[in-house]
Design a protein around this motif. Structure first.
Motif, PDB file in Angstrom:
ATOM      1  N   GLY A  18       0.792  -1.227   0.000  1.00  7.80           N
ATOM      2  CA  GLY A  18       0.000   0.000   0.000  1.00  7.80           C
ATOM      3  C   GLY A  18       0.818   1.267   0.000  1.00  7.80           C
ATOM      4  O   GLY A  18       0.253   2.363  -0.066  1.00  7.80           O
ATOM      5  N   TYR A  19       2.164   1.154   0.062  1.00  8.22           N
ATOM      6  CA  TYR A  19       3.019   2.332   0.057  1.00  8.22           C
ATOM      7  C   TYR A  19       3.091   2.934  -1.355  1.00  8.22           C
ATOM      8  O   TYR A  19       3.260   2.206  -2.333  1.00  8.22           O
ATOM      9  CB  TYR A  19       4.436   1.986   0.504  1.00  8.22           C
ATOM     10  CG  TYR A  19       4.627   1.790   1.990  1.00  8.22           C
ATOM     11  CD1 TYR A  19       3.587   1.370   2.812  1.00  8.22           C
ATOM     12  CD2 TYR A  19       5.867   1.998   2.579  1.00  8.22           C
ATOM     13  CE1 TYR A  19       3.778   1.182   4.164  1.00  8.22           C
ATOM     14  CE2 TYR A  19       6.064   1.808   3.937  1.00  8.22           C
ATOM     15  CZ  TYR A  19       5.015   1.398   4.730  1.00  8.22           C
ATOM     16  OH  TYR A  19       5.207   1.210   6.070  1.00  8.22           O
ATOM     17  N   LEU A  20       2.985   4.245  -1.443  1.00  9.23           N
ATOM     18  CA  LEU A  20       3.155   4.983  -2.694  1.00  9.23           C
ATOM     19  C   LEU A  20       4.232   6.044  -2.509  1.00  9.23           C
ATOM     20  O   LEU A  20       4.734   6.257  -1.403  1.00  9.23           O
ATOM     21  CB  LEU A  20       1.833   5.633  -3.125  1.00  9.23           C
ATOM     22  CG  LEU A  20       0.662   4.704  -3.452  1.00  9.23           C
ATOM     23  CD1 LEU A  20      -0.585   5.521  -3.771  1.00  9.23           C
ATOM     24  CD2 LEU A  20       0.993   3.769  -4.600  1.00  9.23           C
ATOM     25  N   GLU A  21       4.588   6.726  -3.586  1.00  4.00           N
ATOM     26  CA  GLU A  21       5.546   7.834  -3.576  1.00  4.00           C
ATOM     27  C   GLU A  21       6.850   7.434  -2.881  1.00  4.00           C
ATOM     28  O   GLU A  21       7.359   8.146  -2.018  1.00  4.00           O
ATOM     29  CB  GLU A  21       4.935   9.071  -2.925  1.00  4.00           C
ATOM     30  CG  GLU A  21       5.680  10.349  -3.267  1.00  4.00           C
ATOM     31  CD  GLU A  21       5.122  11.568  -2.539  1.00  4.00           C
ATOM     32  OE1 GLU A  21       5.769  12.618  -2.633  1.00  4.00           O
ATOM     33  OE2 GLU A  21       4.065  11.472  -1.887  1.00  4.00           O
ATOM     34  N   SER A  22       7.361   6.262  -3.230  1.00  2.00           N
ATOM     35  CA  SER A  22       8.628   5.773  -2.667  1.00  2.00           C
ATOM     36  C   SER A  22       8.610   5.743  -1.145  1.00  2.00           C
ATOM     37  O   SER A  22       9.583   6.085  -0.482  1.00  2.00           O
ATOM     38  CB  SER A  22       9.790   6.631  -3.173  1.00  2.00           C
ATOM     39  OG  SER A  22       9.788   6.717  -4.579  1.00  2.00           O
ATOM     40  N   GLY A  23       7.477   5.336  -0.593  1.00  2.00           N
ATOM     41  CA  GLY A  23       7.368   5.183   0.849  1.00  2.00           C
ATOM     42  C   GLY A  23       6.971   6.431   1.601  1.00  2.00           C
ATOM     43  O   GLY A  23       6.918   6.408   2.835  1.00  2.00           O
ATOM     44  N   LEU A  24       6.672   7.521   0.907  1.00  2.00           N
ATOM     45  CA  LEU A  24       6.327   8.773   1.587  1.00  2.00           C
ATOM     46  C   LEU A  24       4.844   8.891   1.908  1.00  2.00           C
ATOM     47  O   LEU A  24       4.446   9.755   2.681  1.00  2.00           O
ATOM     48  CB  LEU A  24       6.776   9.978   0.752  1.00  2.00           C
ATOM     49  CG  LEU A  24       8.296  10.134   0.606  1.00  2.00           C
ATOM     50  CD1 LEU A  24       8.625  11.336  -0.268  1.00  2.00           C
ATOM     51  CD2 LEU A  24       8.961  10.278   1.971  1.00  2.00           C
ATOM     52  N   CYS A  25       4.015   8.042   1.309  1.00  2.00           N
ATOM     53  CA  CYS A  25       2.594   8.063   1.646  1.00  2.00           C
ATOM     54  C   CYS A  25       2.019   6.672   1.426  1.00  2.00           C
ATOM     55  O   CYS A  25       2.661   5.797   0.837  1.00  2.00           O
ATOM     56  CB  CYS A  25       1.821   9.098   0.825  1.00  2.00           C
ATOM     57  SG  CYS A  25       1.681   8.724  -0.935  1.00  2.00           S
ATOM     58  N   ALA A  64      -6.695   2.162  -0.842  1.00  2.00           N
ATOM     59  CA  ALA A  64      -7.110   1.549  -2.102  1.00  2.00           C
ATOM     60  C   ALA A  64      -5.988   0.686  -2.675  1.00  2.00           C
ATOM     61  O   ALA A  64      -6.210  -0.426  -3.165  1.00  2.00           O
ATOM     62  CB  ALA A  64      -7.526   2.620  -3.098  1.00  2.00           C
ATOM     63  N   GLN A  65      -4.762   1.190  -2.617  1.00  2.00           N
ATOM     64  CA  GLN A  65      -3.616   0.405  -3.077  1.00  2.00           C
ATOM     65  C   GLN A  65      -3.447  -0.840  -2.211  1.00  2.00           C
ATOM     66  O   GLN A  65      -3.068  -1.911  -2.715  1.00  2.00           O
ATOM     67  CB  GLN A  65      -2.353   1.260  -3.050  1.00  2.00           C
ATOM     68  CG  GLN A  65      -1.080   0.528  -3.431  1.00  2.00           C
ATOM     69  CD  GLN A  65      -0.947   0.248  -4.913  1.00  2.00           C
ATOM     70  OE1 GLN A  65      -1.859   0.513  -5.681  1.00  2.00           O
ATOM     71  NE2 GLN A  65       0.194  -0.280  -5.322  1.00  2.00           N
ATOM     72  N   LEU A  66      -3.724  -0.738  -0.922  1.00  2.00           N
ATOM     73  CA  LEU A  66      -3.624  -1.889  -0.033  1.00  2.00           C
ATOM     74  C   LEU A  66      -4.629  -2.967  -0.430  1.00  2.00           C
ATOM     75  O   LEU A  66      -4.318  -4.165  -0.397  1.00  2.00           O
ATOM     76  CB  LEU A  66      -3.854  -1.447   1.416  1.00  2.00           C
ATOM     77  CG  LEU A  66      -3.671  -2.498   2.499  1.00  2.00           C
ATOM     78  CD1 LEU A  66      -2.268  -3.078   2.484  1.00  2.00           C
ATOM     79  CD2 LEU A  66      -3.974  -1.901   3.877  1.00  2.00           C
ATOM     80  N   VAL A  67      -5.828  -2.559  -0.815  1.00  2.00           N
ATOM     81  CA  VAL A  67      -6.844  -3.518  -1.290  1.00  2.00           C
ATOM     82  C   VAL A  67      -6.348  -4.233  -2.544  1.00  2.00           C
ATOM     83  O   VAL A  67      -6.497  -5.451  -2.697  1.00  2.00           O
ATOM     84  CB  VAL A  67      -8.178  -2.800  -1.553  1.00  2.00           C
ATOM     85  CG1 VAL A  67      -9.113  -3.661  -2.388  1.00  2.00           C
ATOM     86  CG2 VAL A  67      -8.851  -2.442  -0.238  1.00  2.00           C
TER      87      VAL A  67
END
Length: 325
Positions: free
Chosen positions: A199-206, A210-213
């Motif tokens: 579920g991490y986006l933006e290289s771990g910054l956020c 929805a991504q986790l799902v």
């Protein structure tokens, strides 16, 4: 402390936690022990592990060493992660970066075993990553060093922490889904024992629910891909094949009704025909994932901790608040 309290109250899943200072680690462990039913219960069946960031492979900061000695002394698992950005605090080549990470890993391993022989110790399933020299961003999903750390962890026969289900993308889009799938598959095939960062986006910054799902769907797909196949008279169904014959239909057979649910069916991936997809709203993957998040948040009701346990955990939070006042 606030984060730990929220996690212990609302999930039964294993927790990987991070604290900036040593006292936060001590309090998080105390809260976990309360939830588990005592220090021995947590040691025998650990439900939380501290992610310990270490300055570099050759320089181990005081707080990292304090956490290492404290957790090893308690016999609790923790992740000891020397940080090396190739081209910045290490040579730019992946092999050199991996060598520096490995040096730090072995230093931590020796110290943990000197403190308590047999103390559980988890090493990173990565090493040799470097900044993107065009953007100066530290990527989470670069393929360059994959495999080196996996091989070392297997050589040492130590538990391995892998990074998967993440993306450099800023949106829940095609790149996010592709990088999540690639990293999850790479870590699974590489033998990582604990895969984090879903579920991490933006290289771990956020992060994105929805991504986790979507990651959950990918994990389920991989689990079925690599799962065992039962070979028996029932599953081979050779007698049924002979009975139905080469031109017959198996759609109405009892065998089909008994086993069709054993196949994998997606939750948010689309599998209908075009008309069925349109009738369902014609949504893309990200939209369907958002709808799934809303449904979970509306309907999920986690079983609460016993009141006395929740109060004792909150007491640790209050004590910390008073100490920082």
């Amino acid at each position: 402390r606030y984060q730990m309290e929220a996690m212990l109250n609302h999930t039964t899943k294993p927790i990987v936690f991070v604290t900036n200072e040593f006292s936060g680690c001590v309090d998080a462990v105390e809260m976990s022990e309360i939830a588990a039913g005592g220090a021995e219960a947590l040691m025998l069946k650990p439900s939380a592990a501290c992610y310990v960031n270490v300055t570099s492979g050759l320089r181990h900061n005081e707080e990292a060493l304090q956490k290492l000695l404290f957790l090893a002394g308690k016999g609790l698992p923790f992740l000891y992660i020397p940080v090396v950005d190739c081209g910045i605090n290490g040579p730019v080549t992946p092999a050199a970066g991996m060598a520096l990470v490995n040096a730090g890993v072995l230093i931590g391993l020796v110290l943990s075993q000197l403190k308590r022989e047999g103390a559980p110790y988890i090493i990173p399933g990565w090493g040799g990553e470097g900044l993107d020299m065009r953007t100066m961003v530290s990527p989470y999903c670069a393929p360059d060093p994959k495999g080196m750390a996996h091989a070392l962890a297997q050589y040492y026969r130590l538990p391995m922490f892998g990074i998967g289900g993440c993306s450099e993308s800023k949106l829940v889009d095609g790149q996010a889904a592709a990088e999540a799938a690639l990293t999850l598959m790479a870590e699974t095939l590489g033998g990582a024992h604990l895969i984090h960062d879903l579920g991490y986006l933006e290289s771990g910054l956020c992060g994105s629910l929805a991504q986790l799902v979507i990651c959950n769907e990918i994990v389920d797909w991989i689990d079925h891909l690599l799962g065992p196949i039962e070979i028996s008279d029932e599953t081979l169904a050779l007698d049924l094949i002979d009975e139905v014959g080469p031109d017959g239909s198996f759609l109405g057979e009892r065998h089909t009704m008994a086993h069709f649910k054993e196949r994998w069916y997606p939750d948010v991936f689309e599998r209908g025909n075009y008309e069925q997809w349109q009738a369902a709203g014609g949504q893309g993957l990200a939209e369907r994932a958002v709808d799934r998040v809303v449904k979970i948040l509306e309907e999920h009701d986690p079983e609460p901790l016993p009141q006395e346990v929740a109060q004792a955990i909150h007491g640790v939070v209050e004590r910390a608040e008073a100490s920082f006042a």
